[in-house]
Enzyme design. Structure first.
Site, mmCIF file in Angstrom:
data_model
loop_
_atom_site.group_PDB
_atom_site.id
_atom_site.type_symbol
_atom_site.label_atom_id
_atom_site.label_comp_id
_atom_site.label_asym_id
_atom_site.label_seq_id
_atom_site.Cartn_x
_atom_site.Cartn_y
_atom_site.Cartn_z
ATOM 1 N N ASP A 1 0.813 -1.215 0.000
ATOM 2 C CA ASP A 1 0.000 0.000 0.000
ATOM 3 C C ASP A 1 0.849 1.268 0.000
ATOM 4 O O ASP A 1 2.022 1.266 0.368
ATOM 5 C CB ASP A 1 -0.962 0.013 1.187
ATOM 6 C CG ASP A 1 -0.248 -0.185 2.528
ATOM 7 O OD1 ASP A 1 0.752 -0.922 2.574
ATOM 8 O OD2 ASP A 1 -0.692 0.403 3.544
ATOM 9 N N GLU B 1 -0.707 -1.967 5.326
ATOM 10 C CA GLU B 1 0.185 -1.886 6.491
ATOM 11 C C GLU B 1 0.115 -0.517 7.137
ATOM 12 O O GLU B 1 0.304 -0.380 8.345
ATOM 13 C CB GLU B 1 1.623 -2.198 6.069
ATOM 14 C CG GLU B 1 2.618 -2.287 7.235
ATOM 15 C CD GLU B 1 3.131 -0.932 7.710
ATOM 16 O OE1 GLU B 1 3.378 -0.774 8.925
ATOM 17 O OE2 GLU B 1 3.260 -0.010 6.876
#
Length: 406
Positions: free
Chosen positions: A82, A140
């Site tokens: 991400d 995350e």
């Protein structure tokens, strides 16, 4: 498997692909929990390599399973995929094309590294035992994180050990680092909403000034670590956002503070939360205001397995030389890799990616963040070496076991 030199030569042949993959991802970032196209693209690359791919794991996560030709342990390696809500301010060929979104923490390089590892293992199926399970994890950067969903969907089922790397620009390229035990902090979030009584700035006696209450709270909160926490226990309480009012001649009725708490053990965490509640409630009452504290628990601290940390120091020295290996101090950032380490033995490691010569001088989460892409080679070599050392020792122990011993 082949020796260190053979592995590095094979990875070197994959390196141009890793750079290309990383730059593609850097141009096309997606935020936490929204990595749909990133996930689809990763799956395409893995399928082109001939990997067995499971998609939709914990949301937009993926698992690639690569099996050797002989029985052995299952070792998992993890990368996060991400990006962050930050405007990319770099001027380069791979600048983000998505307004307000960029890979400002190196997750694009983590993903590219893991794709390189996948390509390596696909070419070496005849030479390793067991299974290498490659986890491409979403979210995350944003609590509750993506690790829990991956675990819930079976990412660790049958796994014997797990390793992860963060490319880290505060460390220069060529250096690797980790530590045994507590390594990274639990990152909790706090929100304080204050309600007073608004009014005219020239008639403050008829108001309850929420900004005054907020300012007093910021000052009072700073006493928690210095006066309520054991000085031998690392802890941080920071207020990073203070919002109130819209005009200069008015008294703001509402004020909001946002902040973070970083700790390594539950006793300190609980003590800070208790003190925050007391200070918030009593400070507001002192001024005749009302205040509400919202305390959101973040990830648990990253605690490396002692034996696996020892493996890191030995294996890293063998790969890069003892002078390239450092023992890290505890660091107050958070990482949801901690959830994996609560389930399985493993180690989280830093690989240096800072280099002034290529502009990799900005901190993580900075609009001009970049890294030395050669660090991807070191990261891949380190994770493969850790996995193969674990497997070699596991197989050795199994072959020396007495008949009937599991």
């Amino acid at each position: 498997m082949g020796g260190k030199d053979d592995m590095k030569a094979l990875l070197q042949s994959v390196y141009p692909d890793m750079v290309q993959w990383r730059r593609y991802l850097h141009r096309h970032p997606e935020l936490s929990f929204h990595e749909k196209e990133t996930s689809r693209w990763i799956a395409e690359q893995l399928q082109e390599m001939g990997c067995e791919v499971e998609t939709g794991v914990g949301g937009h996560g993926l698992i690639a399973k690569i099996k050797g030709e002989s029985k052995g342990p299952t070792v998992a390696l993890r990368a996060d995929i991400d990006a962050l809500p930050i405007q990319d301010e770099k001027s380069c060929e791979y600048t983000s094309t998505v307004p307000g979104v960029m890979h400002a923490c190196g997750h694009d390089a983590h993903t590219a590294t893991m794709l390189g590892i996948a390509k390596y293992y696909r070419s070496q199926r005849h030479a390793f035992s067991g299974e290498r399970r490659l986890l491409f994890q979403p979210a995350e950067e944003l609590t509750p994180g993506g690790a829990l969903g991956m675990i819930r969907d079976g990412a660790l089922r049958g796994v014997d050990a797990i390793y992860g790397v963060h490319l880290w620009t505060p460390i220069p390229y060529g250096i690797v680092s980790s530590k045994e035990g507590p390594f990274m902090a639990a990152p909790d979030e706090i929100q304080i909403d204050i309600t007073g009584q608004g009014g005219h700035g020239g008639m403050p006696h008829d108001t309850i000034d929420s900004i005054v209450v907020g300012a007093a709270l910021v000052q009072g909160i700073q006493s928690i670590v210095s006066r309520n926490v054991d000085p031998l226990q690392p802890a941080v309480v920071s207020i990073g956002s203070f919002h109130a009012g819209t005009i200069g001649n008015g008294i703001a009725e509402r004020c909001q503070l946002l902040g973070t708490v970083r700790t390594f053990n539950e006793e300190t965490r609980d003590r800070i939360r208790e003190r925050l509640e007391t200070i918030v409630n009593q400070t507001a009452a002192m001024y005749g205001a009302a205040a509400k504290l919202e305390y959101r628990l973040g990830y648990p601290p990253v605690v490396n397995d002692e034996e696996e940390a020892r493996r890191f120091f030995r294996v890293a020295a063998e790969q890069f030389g003892g002078g390239a290996v450092q023992r890290s101090e505890p660091i107050m950032i958070g990482e949801d890799f901690s959830y994996y380490l609560r389930e399985k033995p493993g180690c989280f490691m830093f690989v240096g990616a800072g280099n002034e010569a290529c502009g990799a001088v900005y901190p993580h989460h900075h609009p001009k963040f970049d890294l030395d892409e050669r660090a991807m080679l070191q990261s891949a070599a380190l994770m493969i070496a850790m996995a193969e050392d674990y497997a070699a020792n596991h197989c050795s122990l199994s072959s020396n076991a007495s008949p009937g011993t599991e």
